[in-house]
Scaffold this active site. Structure first.
Site, short mmCIF file in Angstrom:
data_model
loop_
_atom_site.label_atom_id
_atom_site.label_comp_id
_atom_site.label_asym_id
_atom_site.label_seq_id
_atom_site.Cartn_x
_atom_site.Cartn_y
_atom_site.Cartn_z
N ASP A 26 0.87 -1.19 0.00
CA ASP A 26 0.00 0.00 0.00
C ASP A 26 0.90 1.24 0.00
O ASP A 26 2.10 1.15 0.28
CB ASP A 26 -0.91 0.00 1.24
CG ASP A 26 -1.84 1.22 1.28
OD1 ASP A 26 -2.45 1.54 0.24
OD2 ASP A 26 -1.92 1.88 2.33
N SER A 27 0.28 2.39 -0.24
CA SER A 27 1.02 3.65 -0.20
C SER A 27 1.48 3.99 1.22
O SER A 27 2.34 4.83 1.41
CB SER A 27 0.12 4.79 -0.69
OG SER A 27 -0.94 4.97 0.23
N CYS A 89 -4.51 -1.61 -1.99
CA CYS A 89 -4.64 -0.19 -2.27
C CYS A 89 -5.55 -0.03 -3.48
O CYS A 89 -5.27 -0.59 -4.54
CB CYS A 89 -3.25 0.39 -2.56
SG CYS A 89 -3.27 2.12 -3.07
N GLU A 167 -2.77 8.82 8.49
CA GLU A 167 -1.31 8.62 8.59
C GLU A 167 -0.75 9.42 9.77
O GLU A 167 0.21 9.00 10.41
CB GLU A 167 -0.61 9.05 7.29
CG GLU A 167 -0.86 8.14 6.10
CD GLU A 167 -0.02 6.85 6.11
OE1 GLU A 167 1.00 6.82 6.80
OE2 GLU A 167 -0.44 5.88 5.43
N CYS A 199 -11.02 2.91 -0.17
CA CYS A 199 -9.64 3.27 0.13
C CYS A 199 -9.31 2.49 1.39
O CYS A 199 -10.09 2.52 2.36
CB CYS A 199 -9.47 4.76 0.38
SG CYS A 199 -7.84 5.18 1.06
N HIS A 201 -7.32 2.91 3.70
CA HIS A 201 -7.09 3.67 4.94
C HIS A 201 -8.39 3.86 5.73
O HIS A 201 -8.37 4.00 6.95
CB HIS A 201 -6.52 5.07 4.62
CG HIS A 201 -5.05 5.10 4.34
ND1 HIS A 201 -4.51 4.65 3.16
CD2 HIS A 201 -4.00 5.55 5.09
CE1 HIS A 201 -3.19 4.83 3.19
NE2 HIS A 201 -2.86 5.36 4.34
N1 DGL Z 1 -4.83 3.26 0.80
C1 DGL Z 1 -4.89 3.67 -0.52
C2 DGL Z 1 -6.12 3.29 -1.29
O1 DGL Z 1 -6.72 2.28 -1.00
C3 DGL Z 1 -4.17 4.90 -0.99
C4 DGL Z 1 -4.31 6.14 -0.22
C5 DGL Z 1 -3.38 7.24 -0.74
O2 DGL Z 1 -2.16 7.04 -0.70
O3 DGL Z 1 -3.87 8.30 -1.16
O4 DGL Z 1 -6.49 3.96 -2.21
#
Ligand code: DGL
Length: 281
Positions: A26-27, A89, A167, A199, A201
């Protein structure tokens, strides 16, 4: 005799492949919400998680940039001998998992778009999507839902404030509550009865989103479906581990201690190994 040796060698290489780890990327910390489901559903597997905390968020970046970053992460998993990689992600998944395969030996599983999940859960077929601006601009989730039911109404909403706040560990802050209220407005106005967190997150603030949307709205996290897809791919490829205690290594490109604290919100980190990794050099 030669035949016996060849068969033995084949069995050995099959075993080595089965024993290889599954890469999860993931990012940043978001994919830990998917790792949680993967660990529960696949308790005998070894996992290596890689979160690019040095360069998160990816959502506001260009396609060329995120393609370069995911390429570096996929190369890292090649050096680790991964047998399969899960793109935990949505922003990277909407690039098209098939376009990321390249010459990598392992197969790649992307995040489930959850079209059937939301349509089965919804009575009025009015569905909200929360995701990064990159994911919303791709139109991928709306298209996936409409492909199953063209009469559905889809209300997509980009939520760029969420990832930096998550984050930054601002979980219970008034700012995050205000951002949730702001992003919920168009979904409420449209009368959605179901929404999807596209997402990885966002499951960190699922409870707060549910509170804002109210009891009449189902909030769906596609992580479990993604774990089911991963299990099916392992079974198809004869790669599923049926025994062993399963090790988890969690790597970040920055802020290891912060990553560790956030991971502890998702699962027990006692038995996990944490490591710094440098990409792009
Ligand atoms: N967690 C990520 C997603 O599912 C990326 C969030 C990001 O880096 O903007 O899209």
């Amino acid at each position: 005799m030669t035949e016996v040796i060849i068969n033995l060698k084949l069995e050995m290489s099959e075993l080595l492949k089965k024993n290889a780890p599954i890469g999860v990327l993931d990012s940043g910390v978001g994919g830990l919400s998917v790792l949680k489901c993967l660990k529960t559903m696949l308790p005998h597997e070894d996992f290596i998680y890689l979160g690019d905390t040095a360069r998160t968020p990816y959502g506001p970046r260009s396609e060329a940039e995120v393609r370069q970053f995911v390429g570096e992460m996929l190369n890292y998993f090649e050096t680790q001998g991964a047998k399969l990689v899960v793109i935990a992600c949505n922003t990277l998944t909407v690039l098209g998992v098939d376009t990321l395969k390249d010459n990598h030996e392992y197969d790649i599983i992307g995040m489930s778009k959850g079209a059937n999940l939301v349509l089965n859960a919804s009575r009025n077929k009015t569905i909200g999507v929360f995701a990064t601006e990159f994911t919303i601009n791709s139109g991928a989730h709306k298209a996936a839902i409409l492909a199953v039911d063209s009469t559905a109404t889809v209300v997509p909403k980009a939520c760029p404030k969420f990832v930096p706040m998550i984050e930054g560990e601002r979980f219970d802050s008034p700012e995050i509550k205000a951002a949730i209220a702001e992003y919920a407005l168009p979904l409420k106005a449209a009368g959605v009865d179901t929404m999807i967190l596209s997402c990885t997150h966002y499951p960190f603030i699922k409870k707060e989103i549910e509170d804002e949307m109210g009891a009449g709205v189902k909030v769906i996290d596609p992580a479990e479906q993604t774990a089911l897809d991963t299990k099916a791919a392992l079974e198809d490829g004869g790669l599923l581990q049926a025994e062993g205690s399963g090790k988890t290594t969690i790597c970040f490109t920055a802020d290891l201690e912060r990553g560790k604290r956030i991971a502890a919100r998702m699962f027990d980190v006692e038995a996990c190994t944490f490591q710094n990794v440098t990409l792009g050099k």
